[in-house]
Enzyme design. Structure first.
Site, short mmCIF file in Angstrom:
data_model
loop_
_atom_site.label_atom_id
_atom_site.label_comp_id
_atom_site.label_asym_id
_atom_site.label_seq_id
_atom_site.Cartn_x
_atom_site.Cartn_y
_atom_site.Cartn_z
CG ASP A 65 -7.26 8.95 17.86
OD1 ASP A 65 -8.01 8.30 18.61
OD2 ASP A 65 -6.24 8.49 17.34
N GLY B 25 -14.66 0.76 14.67
CA GLY B 25 -15.57 -0.40 14.68
C GLY B 25 -15.02 -1.59 15.44
CG HIS C 110 -13.04 2.34 3.13
ND1 HIS C 110 -13.92 3.15 3.80
CD2 HIS C 110 -11.81 2.81 3.40
CE1 HIS C 110 -13.25 4.09 4.44
NE2 HIS C 110 -11.97 3.91 4.22
CD GLU D 44 -8.38 -1.88 3.79
OE1 GLU D 44 -7.79 -1.58 4.85
OE2 GLU D 44 -8.86 -1.05 3.02
N GLY E 7 -13.36 3.80 10.60
CA GLY E 7 -12.01 4.09 11.08
C GLY E 7 -11.84 5.59 11.06
N GLY F 199 -11.29 7.15 8.29
CA GLY F 199 -12.29 7.31 7.22
C GLY F 199 -13.38 6.28 7.51
NE ARG G 146 -6.40 1.00 -0.15
CZ ARG G 146 -6.57 1.93 0.74
NH1 ARG G 146 -5.61 2.25 1.58
NH2 ARG G 146 -7.74 2.55 0.83
NE ARG H 191 -11.56 11.72 3.62
CZ ARG H 191 -11.24 10.43 3.58
NH1 ARG H 191 -12.13 9.51 3.92
NH2 ARG H 191 -10.06 10.06 3.16
CG ASN I 270 -1.89 1.10 1.26
OD1 ASN I 270 -1.84 2.00 0.40
ND2 ASN I 270 -2.81 1.07 2.20
P1 AMP Z 1 -8.31 3.20 10.91
O1 AMP Z 1 -8.49 4.33 9.95
O2 AMP Z 1 -9.16 2.03 10.61
O3 AMP Z 1 -6.86 2.83 11.13
O4 AMP Z 1 -8.83 3.75 12.34
C1 AMP Z 1 -8.10 4.70 13.06
C2 AMP Z 1 -9.01 5.34 14.11
O5 AMP Z 1 -9.55 4.34 14.98
C3 AMP Z 1 -8.28 6.28 15.05
O6 AMP Z 1 -8.17 7.58 14.51
C4 AMP Z 1 -9.19 6.27 16.28
O7 AMP Z 1 -10.18 7.27 16.11
C5 AMP Z 1 -9.87 4.93 16.23
N1 AMP Z 1 -9.40 4.03 17.32
C6 AMP Z 1 -8.36 3.23 17.33
N2 AMP Z 1 -8.25 2.58 18.51
C7 AMP Z 1 -9.28 2.99 19.28
C8 AMP Z 1 -9.74 2.70 20.61
N3 AMP Z 1 -9.11 1.85 21.39
N4 AMP Z 1 -10.85 3.33 21.05
C9 AMP Z 1 -11.49 4.22 20.25
N5 AMP Z 1 -11.13 4.53 19.01
C10 AMP Z 1 -10.03 3.93 18.52
#
Ligand code: AMP
Length: 396
Positions: free
Chosen positions: A278, A329, A177, A382, A205, A207, A88, A236, A7
């Site tokens: 976050d 999620g 995605h 992925e 996530g 996104g 990717r 976003r 990626n």
């Molecule tokens: P992703 O884009 O799938 O890598 O998701 C990243 C986002 O997941 C981060 O910016 C957080 O907002 C959220 N995240 C990761 N770990 C946790 C956690 N333990 N509790 C709540 N949110 C989380």
């Protein structure tokens, strides 16, 4: 057989090497700050992670370091053991509905599609070119983020705008995605064990997008012409009234690019809370009763509930399962609980204990036994989808 899953972004490159078909991860890592100062890379092998600070001028240099690591760690003895490299690629427009072996024609098409993904496609191609140059004996496969959503019908992907915007300029819903939605929906179908299944996948996530998948094919998805549509995300906005754009341009004198940047990078949870994109930071602020953080959270949950409810109604309630995946999620039980609690009127019911237990990479069911529709958490993968698609071409 050894396959690399790649990626590549403009300043980063993530890799994972698989032994296929066993799907065993042999080594993984990422190169960071490519073309910038303080560049470095991390490598994870046998449960150990090392970080190395080196000058990463461009993607080709990253591939050289990667090859060096593979040889030094004896993951391979010679380059020709690497049979395939899967990449990717973000935007395949309406040209690709599945993964494809990359040749000059594909590169040209992906370049032509760069208007649709100016930040991503050229960066993805930097990775492709570097691997083609350094590992010419391997087959290179392109796996598009948009491909899975190409099964959407016109009544889902068309926008009610002047028709020539679509015919001349490709203005339509594409969805993103795709590799994640495909991975999770396939896994979900295995879990519900039905010949035909209707499932809803919530990839939430930084996104986020929600898809309705019927018998393995995407029916609809929340992201649109760009990844900025649909649910509220980390930074976003998701769906908004487009008239905000000319209004803010007039009020502030901001250019279209500046407004676009604000809607992509300064909106969503970050914009609403004023704290962070976050969720961990937002949660901390909620614990301190920060009103804007609470409001951001409410808007966020609401936007997810709206999409699930819409898809549920569209299928007359014939939904076999729902799954949560990606950073929020997979790891934030309170978000899942709030979403499912809001959907009780449709027969969804959460098991609070199980929900609290399943996080940090665990897969499992989080709905109660009397929930009309089972709800799962399925950690997305992925990278393995890319490896699987690449492997299929080598087997052929
Ligand atoms: P992703 O884009 O799938 O890598 O998701 C990243 C986002 O997941 C981060 O910016 C957080 O907002 C959220 N995240 C990761 N770990 C946790 C956690 N333990 N509790 C709540 N949110 C989380």
């Amino acid at each position: 057989m050894k396959i690399l899953s790649i990626n590549a972004g403009s300043s980063s490159l993530k890799f994972q090497m698989y032994e296929m078909p066993e799907e065993e991860v042999l080594i993984s890592g990422r190169f960071e700050r490519i073309g910038l100062d303080k560049s470095f890379y991390t490598v994870k092998i046998n449960g150990e992670k090392v970080e190395k600070f080196v000058d990463l001028k461009d993607h080709s240099v990253c591939v050289e370091y990667l090859i060096k690591e593979l040889l030094e760690n004896k993951v391979i003895n010679s380059l020709d053991e690497i049979k395939g490299v899967g990449h990717r690629l973000v935007h395949g427009g309406d040209k690709y509905s599945e993964s494809v072996v990359i040749n000059d024609k594909v590169i040209k098409t992906v370049e032509e599609l760069s208007d649709l993904a100016p930040l991503h496609n050229p960066a993805n191609l930097m990775g492709v070119r570097a691997f083609m140059e350094k590992i010419p004996s391997a087959i290179q496969v392109g796996c598009f983020d948009t491909a899975f959503h190409q099964t959407m019908k016109a009544d889902r992907y068309l926008y009610p705008v002047p028709y020539e915007w679509y015919t001349k300029y490709g203005v339509r819903k594409y969805g993103f995605h795709g590799m994640s939605h495909r991975y999770v929906s396939e896994r979900l179908s295995e879990l519900v064990d039905k010949d035909y299944s209707n499932v809803i996948v919530c990839h939430i996530g930084n996104g986020g997008s929600i898809s309705l998948v019927r018998d393995g094919k995407c029916v609809d998805t929340s992201m649109g012409f760009t990844p900025n549509a649909g649910i509220i995300m980390g930074s976003r906005s998701g769906d908004i009234d487009y008239s905000v754009i000319p209004y803010i341009a007039k009020k502030t004198g901001m250019t279209l690019d500046e407004i676009d940047n604000a809607l992509n990078k300064k909106s969503g949870m970050l914009g609403t809370s004023g704290i962070s994109s976050d969720f961990r930071d937002i949660d901390e602020a909620i614990a301190k009763k920060d009103e804007r953080a609470i409001m951001a959270h409410y808007l966020f949950v609401n936007s997810i509930v709206n999409y699930i409810a819409k898809y549920y109604v569209e299928l007359n309630g014939r939904i076999d399962a729902l799954a949560f995946t990606a950073g929020v999620g997979e790891n934030a039980p309170h978000v899942r609980r709030m979403v499912i609690d809001r959907l009780q009127c449709l027969g969804f019911k959460i098991d609070r204990e199980k929900n609290d237990e399943i996080r940090f990479g665990k897969e499992g069911i989080i709905s109660s036994v009397d929930s009309k529709i089972p709800v799962y958490v399925i950690p997305t993968d992925e990278e393995v989808m890319i490896a699987r698609d690449t492997y299929k071409f080598i087997k052929k």
